[in-house]
Motif scaffolding. Structure first.
Motif, mmCIF file in Angstrom:
data_model
loop_
_atom_site.group_PDB
_atom_site.id
_atom_site.type_symbol
_atom_site.label_atom_id
_atom_site.label_comp_id
_atom_site.label_asym_id
_atom_site.label_seq_id
_atom_site.Cartn_x
_atom_site.Cartn_y
_atom_site.Cartn_z
ATOM 1 N N GLY A 32 -10.843 4.402 6.746
ATOM 2 C CA GLY A 32 -9.723 5.332 6.667
ATOM 3 C C GLY A 32 -8.555 4.784 5.871
ATOM 4 O O GLY A 32 -7.519 5.435 5.759
ATOM 5 N N GLY A 33 -8.718 3.596 5.310
ATOM 6 C CA GLY A 33 -7.639 2.969 4.561
ATOM 7 C C GLY A 33 -7.729 3.205 3.072
ATOM 8 O O GLY A 33 -8.353 4.155 2.603
ATOM 9 N N ASN A 34 -7.116 2.307 2.315
ATOM 10 C CA ASN A 34 -6.961 2.507 0.872
ATOM 11 C C ASN A 34 -8.117 1.940 0.044
ATOM 12 O O ASN A 34 -8.206 2.204 -1.161
ATOM 13 C CB ASN A 34 -5.664 1.831 0.403
ATOM 14 C CG ASN A 34 -5.663 0.334 0.679
ATOM 15 O OD1 ASN A 34 -5.997 -0.105 1.793
ATOM 16 N ND2 ASN A 34 -5.310 -0.467 -0.313
ATOM 17 N N LEU A 35 -9.019 1.172 0.665
ATOM 18 C CA LEU A 35 -10.140 0.593 -0.070
ATOM 19 C C LEU A 35 -11.393 1.456 0.093
ATOM 20 O O LEU A 35 -11.575 2.106 1.127
ATOM 21 C CB LEU A 35 -10.422 -0.842 0.407
ATOM 22 C CG LEU A 35 -9.242 -1.818 0.253
ATOM 23 C CD1 LEU A 35 -9.652 -3.206 0.715
ATOM 24 C CD2 LEU A 35 -8.750 -1.857 -1.196
ATOM 25 N N THR A 36 -12.252 1.437 -0.911
ATOM 26 C CA THR A 36 -13.331 2.431 -0.955
ATOM 27 C C THR A 36 -14.742 1.867 -0.827
ATOM 28 O O THR A 36 -15.680 2.625 -0.646
ATOM 29 C CB THR A 36 -13.259 3.228 -2.273
ATOM 30 O OG1 THR A 36 -13.346 2.320 -3.382
ATOM 31 C CG2 THR A 36 -11.963 4.020 -2.359
#
Length: 228
Positions: A32-36
């Motif tokens: 759910g964060g900024n890294l994919t």
């Protein structure tokens, strides 16, 4: 007085269709964060037996910064617990930053550093004070020495501040401590912990929550009374 959605002569049960959240209820998935880059066990060196929640584990390279937006239901101290996997021993920095609102907390332990152990699947940081929603925070993790995979961050209410905890005998307090720690990992907690933690968690949440069962594969709207 009785708490909302509880029943029993000692307020020691929940009404049908409701549940008392477990210590690891406030869970924020790494994806759910900024890294994919999300990996699953069996790929990229991840053990095929590795337990995880959500879609997988987010790979955080050395020096990268995983950022998650978090909020909590009550103004209280919380213990941040990182559920992770690492192939190498290395340090990680945890930072919690206020996004909106004014600060009512003493900002102790907002920046912490610890060394991750490759033989462990979680690490508990020192408690930090957080304000209730609609206050939001950015919680960030930065590995400084080696890459790691993040499953999730769990915010465990600091049970030692509960007035009920202070009334327990030293033996009972030890039992509560052991039960709370059993929820840090993804391993199943002992069934006896349900009763051990019931009063402490009811005091924290002040209500039982509705089940909100998914319609897919559900046979009713009744969920497990402890943990959902």
């Amino acid at each position: 007085s009785w708490l909302p959605n509880f029943s029993g002569s000692k307020c020691d049960a929940v009404e049908p269709g409701y549940f008392l959240p477990a210590p690891d209820h406030l869970l924020f998935e790494g994806e759910g964060g900024n890294l994919t880059q999300v990996d699953v066990p069996g790929y990229e060196g991840l053990n095929t037996q590795l337990a995880f929640t959500g879609e997988g584990l987010v790979r955080v390279e050395r020096g990268d910064r995983l950022e998650l937006t978090i909020s909590v239901p009550r103004f209280l101290d919380y213990i941040p617990v990182l559920r992770y996997f690492s192939l190498q021993t290395g340090a990680v920095i945890l930072e919690v930053a206020l996004i909106n609102d004014f600060e009512r907390c003493q900002v102790d332990n907002r920046v912490q550093s610890t060394v991750l152990n490759t033989s462990e699947s979680y690490i508990a940081f020192l408690p930090t004070c957080l304000q209730e929603s609609p206050t939001f925070y950015t919680l960030s993790l930065t590995p400084t020495d080696a890459a790691l995979w993040v499953d999730s961050i769990v915010l465990v209410p600091n049970h030692t501040l509960s007035p009920i905890f202070s009334q327990l005998t030293p033996q009972q307090q030890d039992e509560v401590e052991e039960c709370v720690r059993s929820y840090y990992s993804l391993a199943s907690a002992p069934l006896s912990c349900t009763q051990t933690l019931f009063s402490t968690l009811a005091n924290f949440y002040q209500t039982a929550l509705p089940c909100s069962c998914t319609t897919l594969y559900s046979t009713s709207n009744i969920c497990a009374p402890f943990g959902g």
